[in-house]
Structure formats: C-alpha cells, structure tokens
Scaffold this motif. Structure first.
Motif, short mmCIF file in Angstrom:
data_model
loop_
_atom_site.label_atom_id
_atom_site.label_comp_id
_atom_site.label_asym_id
_atom_site.label_seq_id
_atom_site.Cartn_x
_atom_site.Cartn_y
_atom_site.Cartn_z
N ILE A 217 14.93 -0.22 2.76
CA ILE A 217 14.04 -1.18 2.96
C ILE A 217 13.31 -1.37 1.56
O ILE A 217 12.36 -1.90 1.66
CB ILE A 217 12.97 -1.07 4.04
N GLU A 218 13.47 -0.46 0.72
CA GLU A 218 12.58 -0.20 -0.55
C GLU A 218 13.53 0.36 -1.50
O GLU A 218 14.02 1.38 -1.56
CB GLU A 218 11.49 0.69 -0.50
N ALA A 219 14.00 -0.57 -2.45
CA ALA A 219 14.83 -0.23 -3.66
C ALA A 219 14.92 -1.45 -4.54
O ALA A 219 14.80 -2.64 -3.98
CB ALA A 219 16.27 0.05 -2.99
N ALA B 288 27.26 -0.81 2.79
CA ALA B 288 25.79 -0.52 2.43
C ALA B 288 25.72 1.25 2.52
O ALA B 288 26.39 1.54 3.22
CB ALA B 288 24.76 -0.99 3.45
N PRO B 289 24.97 1.92 1.88
CA PRO B 289 24.81 3.22 2.08
C PRO B 289 24.41 3.70 3.47
O PRO B 289 23.63 2.64 4.12
CB PRO B 289 23.89 3.68 0.90
N THR B 290 24.76 4.61 3.99
CA THR B 290 24.27 5.09 5.44
C THR B 290 23.51 6.15 5.39
O THR B 290 22.94 6.63 6.58
CB THR B 290 25.61 5.36 6.32
N ILE C 94 23.19 9.74 -2.18
CA ILE C 94 23.36 8.34 -1.82
C ILE C 94 22.37 7.37 -2.75
O ILE C 94 21.29 7.97 -3.03
CB ILE C 94 22.77 7.89 -0.36
N ARG C 95 22.95 6.15 -3.13
CA ARG C 95 22.12 5.40 -3.87
C ARG C 95 22.16 3.81 -3.68
O ARG C 95 23.40 3.66 -3.15
CB ARG C 95 22.80 5.43 -5.31
N SER C 96 21.25 3.27 -3.59
CA SER C 96 21.30 1.73 -3.26
C SER C 96 20.58 1.14 -4.37
O SER C 96 19.14 1.37 -4.32
CB SER C 96 21.10 1.06 -2.08
N GLY C 97 20.87 0.01 -5.24
CA GLY C 97 19.91 -0.74 -5.78
C GLY C 97 19.27 -1.84 -5.43
O GLY C 97 18.33 -2.46 -6.20
N THR C 98 19.60 -2.16 -4.29
CA THR C 98 18.98 -3.22 -3.52
C THR C 98 18.43 -2.75 -2.08
O THR C 98 19.36 -1.89 -1.58
CB THR C 98 19.74 -4.54 -3.22
#
Length: 299
Positions: free
Chosen positions: A86-88, A296-298, A31-35
C-alpha cells in the motif's frame, strides 16, 4: 548510516526487479515492489516479514494487519491471506526481508531461555504485529550484509539467524513465538489440523475428524481454530480451494469448471458463487484479468 538506512541500501542493491527473490542465505528471501499492488491471495507459512521501506497490508479473514519499518509481521502457522503493498514508488520501493522460521531451532532456544511467567495456553491469532526493536533490526542488517560477503554466509548466517530467533522469543509480544516453540501448545495442535487441511482440502471431511487430528473436542477445536485463523475450518478449506483453483486457471490455463472440480467442488454454480464472493468477479473473467497483468509480491 543508521541501521534502517543500511538495510534499505543492502536490499535495494540486491533486488533490482519487482518480485520475490531467493538469496544464498538459507531461508532468506528479499521482496521488492516499485508500485502499490492489487490485493492478491497467498498462503503464508511460518515466517518473519521485516520491512525496510514501504508498507504492506494483509487481510486474515476480516482483520487487517499493516506492517512497515516500525512493525514486523509474524506468521505462526500456514494461513491463506490476501496481501497488498500500500506504500511504494519508483524512488522509494517497498523492500522487505523475509525469514522462514525454523521450528527446531525455536524450540531449542525456548527450552534454553524459558519465559519468566507462563501464559494461559489460549492460542494467539496466527498473524501478529510487533514493534521492530533496535536489537532485532541490527541483527537483520548483519544478516542481509552477508550477501555482500558470500564467503562468510556458511559460517556466520546460522549464528545471526539464531540471534534473530532469540530476539523474537525475548522481545515484546513474544507470546505467539513461544507458542510456536511449544510442542503441546494449543497453537501447535491447530497447526497439525491446518497441515492436514492443506494436504486434503479437495476431499470431503467432517469437522469431528479434523478435531481428532488436533486432539481436541469439536467445540474446543472450533473455538481455537477461529482464534488462530479468523475463520471456521470450512471457511479455511474454501479459501484453500479457491486459491488453488485460481492458480490452476491462471498458471495452467484450466477452465473454470475443470478447476472447480479439481479442488473439490461438485457444483459449478456453487464454485462460481464462492469464487466471486472471494475475488470480486466470476472465475473466467478474473483469470483473464490476472493473465494479462503482472504478478505481485506476496511478502
């Protein structure tokens, strides 16, 4: 290069886009999230979530679980939760390795490696946070590294997954994993009831019927169900209904009245009230907002 740095490097190279990505390793997703992301409802199935970088918060009922590279999250049963990264950032995205937990393998390992002492049988909460040990992290890195050597996956991945399960069973805070691996544990009795509710959430049912499925008296079932899920059985069913209604409106463009009726609501006004209470705005407005924003990633 330390183990955590290696895990960040491997996961970062194999997932360039935000979202959840399957891998050639059975049961493993990245899983990835840039924000940071807005809170999104999802059902967690029995899973290990091990963060390489960033931080995630999951709400189960009114209880918050925050996990990061120092703490992994275990979901022991199917649970409707609300999660948000919450942090990315673009330079340091949220990166997570997610492993589906094989109950058969866990049970076999638990028999081979029994706990030094028995617990009291009381069920743990369905989500748990534990410290990420160096041994667990090292095994996770070796599992992820197989993505760079696809020919080795079939032979070696099952061995490394088995080691990870062993580390979960024998590491700190292993009570929840031990209960998952024990067929007649209170946790597994509740898991049977949860599985039934997930299949029949749109139907009218009595608590006594669900308690019978769990093999418990009504009062015992209610107490243990709330200990595991942080919700009453009816609150749990409502969350399943509302999450599915939201999916129907967003993914299938169903109107609010039709979605509410499909998931078991007889009163459109009651559906709207419950929906707004859970998601913060009326159904149609929320569905429009979600259709115009990225998912959004889960994990």
């Amino acid at each position: 290069m330390g183990s955590l740095t290696r895990l960040v490097d491997i996961v970062g190279r194999h997932v360039r886009d935000d979202g959840i990505h399957g891998t050639p390793i059975p049961g493993v997703s990245l899983i990835r999230s840039g924000t940071p992301t807005m809170p999104m409802p999802v059902v967690y199935e029995p899973t290990l979530c091990l963060v390489a970088q960033g931080r995630k918060r999951v709400m189960l009922g009114t209880t918050a679980y925050v996990y990061d590279p120092a703490r992994y999250l275990i979901a022991s049963v199917d649970l409707p939760v609300t999660g948000s990264v919450i942090e990315a950032s673009a330079s340091a995205p949220y990166l997570c390795l997610m492993l589906d937990l094989d109950m058969t393998e866990l049970s076999e390992l638990a028999l081979r490696h029994p706990a030094p002492s028995e617990n009291d049988g009381a069920p743990s909460a369905g989500l748990a946070l534990n410290a990420t040990t160096p041994e667990l992290l090292d095994a996770a890195v070796r599992l992820a590294a197989l993505l760079d050597r696809p020919r080795d996956i079939e032979a070696l991945a099952p061995l490394v997954v088995r080691e990870i399960l062993y580390r979960l069973l024998t590491g700190p805070g292993n009570g929840i994993v031990r209960q998952m691996a024990t067929a007649d544990s209170r946790l597994n009795q509740i898991a049977r009831a949860i599985a039934w509710l997930r299949e029949h959430y749109s139907e009218t049912c009595r608590i006594d019927e669900i308690a019978d499925i769990a093999g418990m008296s009504r009062s015992t079932f209610h107490a243990h169900f709330k200990a595991v899920t942080s919700m009453s059985p009816l609150e749990f069913r409502s969350q399943l209904r509302l999450q599915e209604a939201r999916r129907l409106m967003v993914a299938e463009a169903m109107d609010a009245a039709g979605a509410g009726y499909r998931v078991g609501y007889e009163s459109p006004s009651q559906f709207s009230r419950d929906y707004a209470r859970m998601f913060g705005m009326p159904p149609a407005k929320d569905a429009w907002r979600l259709r115009t924003t990225a998912g959004a990633p889960t994990g």
